[in-house]
Design a protein around this motif. Structure first.
Motif, PDB file in Angstrom:
ATOM      1  N   ILE A 152       0.841  -1.199   0.000  1.00 38.23           N
ATOM      2  CA  ILE A 152       0.000   0.000   0.000  1.00 38.23           C
ATOM      3  C   ILE A 152       0.874   1.246   0.000  1.00 38.23           C
ATOM      4  O   ILE A 152       0.664   2.177  -0.784  1.00 38.23           O
ATOM      5  CB  ILE A 152      -0.937  -0.006   1.228  1.00 38.23           C
ATOM      6  N   GLY A 153       1.872   1.267   0.884  1.00 34.77           N
ATOM      7  CA  GLY A 153       2.757   2.424   0.963  1.00 34.77           C
ATOM      8  C   GLY A 153       3.533   2.646  -0.308  1.00 34.77           C
ATOM      9  O   GLY A 153       3.625   3.784  -0.805  1.00 34.77           O
ATOM     10  N   ARG A 154       4.110   1.584  -0.846  1.00 36.66           N
ATOM     11  CA  ARG A 154       4.904   1.709  -2.075  1.00 36.66           C
ATOM     12  C   ARG A 154       4.051   2.225  -3.223  1.00 36.66           C
ATOM     13  O   ARG A 154       4.443   3.147  -3.953  1.00 36.66           O
ATOM     14  CB  ARG A 154       5.509   0.345  -2.420  1.00 36.66           C
ATOM     15  N   LEU A 155       2.871   1.654  -3.417  1.00 32.51           N
ATOM     16  CA  LEU A 155       2.026   2.028  -4.552  1.00 32.51           C
ATOM     17  C   LEU A 155       1.458   3.439  -4.388  1.00 32.51           C
ATOM     18  O   LEU A 155       1.378   4.199  -5.358  1.00 32.51           O
ATOM     19  CB  LEU A 155       0.900   1.009  -4.712  1.00 32.51           C
ATOM     20  N   LEU A 156       1.049   3.798  -3.161  1.00 31.69           N
ATOM     21  CA  LEU A 156       0.579   5.170  -2.933  1.00 31.69           C
ATOM     22  C   LEU A 156       1.697   6.175  -3.192  1.00 31.69           C
ATOM     23  O   LEU A 156       1.483   7.233  -3.809  1.00 31.69           O
ATOM     24  CB  LEU A 156       0.074   5.317  -1.492  1.00 31.69           C
ATOM     25  N   ASN A 157       2.882   5.861  -2.718  1.00 30.12           N
ATOM     26  CA  ASN A 157       4.037   6.735  -2.938  1.00 30.12           C
ATOM     27  C   ASN A 157       4.338   6.874  -4.418  1.00 30.12           C
ATOM     28  O   ASN A 157       4.633   7.975  -4.908  1.00 30.12           O
ATOM     29  CB  ASN A 157       5.249   6.185  -2.190  1.00 30.12           C
ATOM     30  N   ASP A 158       4.256   5.767  -5.150  1.00 29.52           N
ATOM     31  CA  ASP A 158       4.542   5.805  -6.586  1.00 29.52           C
ATOM     32  C   ASP A 158       3.560   6.709  -7.321  1.00 29.52           C
ATOM     33  O   ASP A 158       3.938   7.483  -8.198  1.00 29.52           O
ATOM     34  CB  ASP A 158       4.477   4.393  -7.168  1.00 29.52           C
ATOM     35  N   ARG A 159       2.291   6.596  -6.959  1.00 30.61           N
ATOM     36  CA  ARG A 159       1.289   7.443  -7.604  1.00 30.61           C
ATOM     37  C   ARG A 159       1.538   8.923  -7.313  1.00 30.61           C
ATOM     38  O   ARG A 159       1.396   9.775  -8.186  1.00 30.61           O
ATOM     39  CB  ARG A 159      -0.108   7.073  -7.116  1.00 30.61           C
TER      40      ARG A 159
END
Length: 787
Positions: A670-677
């Protein structure tokens, strides 16, 4: 700087001068702060009384409600079985004659400027009762004067409207005309209301449940048999004394009479607006305590109460399943606390028309919206449909009007911050907007008598400011730790101590969890600096040097440092981790240092892999990126370290389980994907690839950036659902509930930081939130409202 604020001590208010103590001799010693035993909280007699009253309310099978003059009037209109010219319940008629307000009304709260519609309805019902039995002429004249002076409110859209008012009030007007009670307003006003009533009844075609609820307003109804199919097992219509009384007057049903007789046996002279009402108030109180941030005082009694409510759920409680608000709240609180319940129970409310045909109450829609966020399976279409229509409906209501200011602010914040409702921010907003005079509205106004809202406000106010004082002391310690480790000499590094501490203080407020907050903040600062070092600050030779030093750990002196930056970084990781490991040993009764070191090694290895990709311009597959990226996101040292300080034993066997590691994986995804967006543009400028850019890259331009963002959002939602499922799961779970809750709380923090863009990297975006949680005490309303 000195500032003036209100503080609560021992149940009283006093003015205090607050001065920053940063750098002063009397600041707490760091070792004493981190190693101190939990302080015994001294509470006043007033606070103790409040705590006891709240516990008693949660334990009781019945909740005490205020008297309803409206419903009492309808019960008073029931004729005796022996003589139609005598009331069956004369004590109700006597109560009406003894309780007229000085202004001529039978208002619940005569001074409330937005409850005049309610006052009109209650007053007219009482006048009908007096007129029917030909008593109280002076009271009737005085009541008619009140109606004449306030009839304007009947069509005022700004007034709070009792449920069913547009049918019931015109119905009573019709009844008054039929019985010869002359009302003091012109025929055009009457005809307009009657026309609106007729149109609304016509819109109910086929919705007899709605008609049954407002039965007393149906003066021209012929088919009472059709409405009686909604009669409950206790003989009532919807537990409503007024509707049941009207049904008995017209239909002479014996079970209705049994219900009314049981009411009078219990209440003697006057009845509440709904009876029984056991489950909804207790659900409301549990939810209220959580939003005020004081549910931690009631852990055991809340657990027992939820067990009781779950038993009612499994037994098909009429109170739960007949009311969308009660059903939605029960679903949300039970599911969040690990009870296995199906979302199919909400299927009757997955379409807007289904709900708005049974209630126009915004609070019901709001509860359904919150329930829809409890999705834990990949295929829960009922919750998905509820989420879609309730969100749209609430957004439109915000543009229009939600009359309840507290509810308006709560809805507004939640819609703007989906899945990002951090407890201390929510508590602050709720406390600051909390209504001491919390009046609920069904067909008429009522209050719960078991608890005074002033008790709740005072208790939450004290708790918030007490915790905030502890936060400021912990921040002082952390600021000294930053200075002692010379982080200011690392020119490449973001200085994020305030954001790092806020990210845990906003979700973990208990005074006794100081070690967990401080270790979290320290690790968060270190991870941020190391991330900047691998992205921007270090050469490949320095990166490899740092990794080798961490691998050697105690034998690091045999290697040496390639630069001063490496030396600062290594010694800060080494010293802080060793200190935390020593403290964890005392709480856990075993050595966890190797585990903490391994977490750092795993993180550094994945960061190195990303650095190699970026510097050598290599494009990994999505699988390579994501399996490496969820670790390199950096939550390992932060959350896994803090879990050792939550007051529960965390054995090596538990740490090695699939459950423990999957909780970490889903959260980190969740953190990685939110950060990527959120950081696609910034990282693109730095030459870094992430899940969004890789999706575009591997589809060779067949997908737009917006479409790639949407695909990543779907992945976030998938991991969020699975994380919530694991957090609420109780069967076959070995990870302590407090630890699982930390994973869920952290996911909400991540959603806040990466809501629109990279709030963590922004120097300004989160400042107001940080101040609200850490630096700015809450100001209570004027004293007069708490007297």
């Amino acid at each position: 700087m000195t500032n003036l604020y209100l503080a609560a001590t021992c149940g009283t208010l006093k003015i205090v001068l607050a001065q920053s103590t940063k750098g002063k001799p009397n600041s707490p010693d760091p070792s004493q702060l981190l190693n101190r035993k939990p302080q015994k909280v001294v509470v006043s007699n007033n606070t103790k009384t409040s705590l006891r009253k709240i516990r008693d309310m949660l334990k009781k099978d019945e909740v005490e409600l205020s008297v309803s003059s409206y419903d009492t009037a309808w019960v008073a209109m029931v004729p005796s079985q022996n003589s139609s010219k005598q009331p069956l319940f004369p004590q109700c008629l006597n109560w009406i004659m003894e309780n007229q307000q000085p202004d001529g009304s039978w208002a619940f709260d005569p001074a409330h400027p937005l409850l005049i519609k309610d006052s009109l309805s209650s007053t007219l019902a009482c006048l009908l009762a007096l007129h029917k039995w030909n008593v109280g002429d002076k009271l009737v004249h005085k009541g008619l004067d009140f109606i004449a002076s306030n009839i304007w409110a009947a069509t005022d859209k700004h007034q709070r409207s009792p449920r069913g008012f547009d049918i019931i009030f015109p119905g009573m007007i019709d009844h008054a005309r039929d019985t010869g009670l002359n009302l003091p307003f012109n025929n055009s006003s009457i005809e307009g209301m009657l026309l609106k009533r007729d149109l609304e009844i016509k819109s109910f075609q086929g919705e007899t449940n709605r008609l049954a609820y407002v039965a007393e307003g149906l003066t021209r109804l012929n088919d009472w048999q059709e409405l009686m199919k909604y009669q409950r097992s206790n003989g009532s219509l919807f537990n409503s004394p007024s509707a049941t009384a009207a049904a008995f007057i017209h239909f002479h049903d014996g079970k209705c009479l049994d219900y009314l007789s049981s009411l009078m046996k219990k209440f003697d002279k006057a009845v509440p607006t709904i009876y029984p009402l056991n489950i909804h108030p207790r659900l409301y109180m549990i939810d209220n305590l959580a939003k005020l941030g004081i549910d931690g005082h009631f852990t055991e009694v809340i657990a027992t109460t939820l067990d009781d409510i779950y038993r009612s759920w499994t037994q098909g409680s009429e109170e739960i399943f007949s009311d969308p608000a009660c059903l939605a709240m029960a679903f949300r609180l039970l599911r969040m606390n690990g009870y296995e319940i199906s979302s199919d129970t909400l299927v009757n409310f997955d379409r807007q028309e289904n709900v708005l045909n049974s209630t126009s109450n915004v609070k019901s829609v709001w509860e359904l919206y919150k329930a829809s966020q409890m999705t834990i399976f990949q295929n829960e279409p009922v919750l998905e449909r509820i989420y879609a229509w309730t969100r749209t409906y609430l957004e439109k209501k915000l543009v229009g009007t939600i009359q309840d200011k507290s509810l308006h602010n709560e809805v507004d914040y939640a819609l703007k911050h989906p899945y990002a409702n951090l407890e201390r921010i929510e508590s602050r907003h709720y406390i600051e907007n909390y209504s001491v005079d919390d009046i609920s509205l069904l067909k008429t106004s009522y209050r719960y008598f078991n608890i005074d809202n002033r008790d709740l406000l005072m208790l939450s106010f004290q708790d918030f400011n007490k915790c905030q004082a502890i936060y400021r002391k912990e921040m002082e310690y952390l600021e000294r730790w930053v200075e002692e480790n010379s982080f200011k000499n690392l020119k490449f590094a973001r200085q994020k101590i305030a954001y790092s501490y806020f990210s845990i203080a906003a979700v973990l407020s208990h005074p006794h969890l100081s070690d967990a907050r401080i270790s979290w903040a320290q690790m968060s600062v270190l991870v941020t600096i190391v991330d900047d070092f691998f992205d921007l600050g270090g050469s490949m030779e320095e990166l490899l040097n740092l990794i080798e030093l961490v691998h050697r750990w105690d034998d690091h002196s045999t290697i040496g440092f390639k630069s001063k930056d490496v030396e600062i970084l290594f010694y800060s990781i080494y010293g802080t981790t060793n200190d935390i490991a020593d403290k964890a040993r005392k709480q856990q009764g075993r050595c966890v240092r190797k585990h903490l070191i391994d977490i750092w090694i795993n993180l550094l290895d994945t960061m190195l892999k990303e650095a190699e990709w970026a510097r050598n311009k290599l494009v990994p597959t999505m699988y390579e990126y994501i399996t490496n990226g969820y670790v390199s996101f950096g939550l390992g040292p932060i959350i896994l370290t803090s879990l050792y300080f939550l007051g529960f034993k965390l054995s090596e066997q538990v740490v090695e389980t699939k459950e423990y590691n999957n909780l970490f994986m889903h959260l980190s995804m969740i953190g990685r994907l939110l950060n990527d967006r959120a950081s696609i543009k910034r990282e693109g400028a730095q030459g870094k690839l992430n899940s969004v850019s890789l999706t575009i890259e591997h589809d060779r331009g067949a997908i737009t950036e917006k479409e790639a963002q949407e695909e990543v959002a779907r992945l976030v939602e998938s991991h969020r659902r699975e994380l919530l499922r694991m957090v609420q799961q109780t069967k076959r779970s070995v990870v302590p509930k407090a630890c699982k809750d930390m994973f869920w709380k952290t996911s909400k923090t991540l959603h806040l930081f990466y809501l629109d863009d990279d709030g963590y990297s922004s120097p300004h975006k989160m400042v107001s939130a940080v101040n609200a949680v850490i630096n700015e005490p809450i100001f209570l309303p004027p004293y007069s409202k708490l007297d």
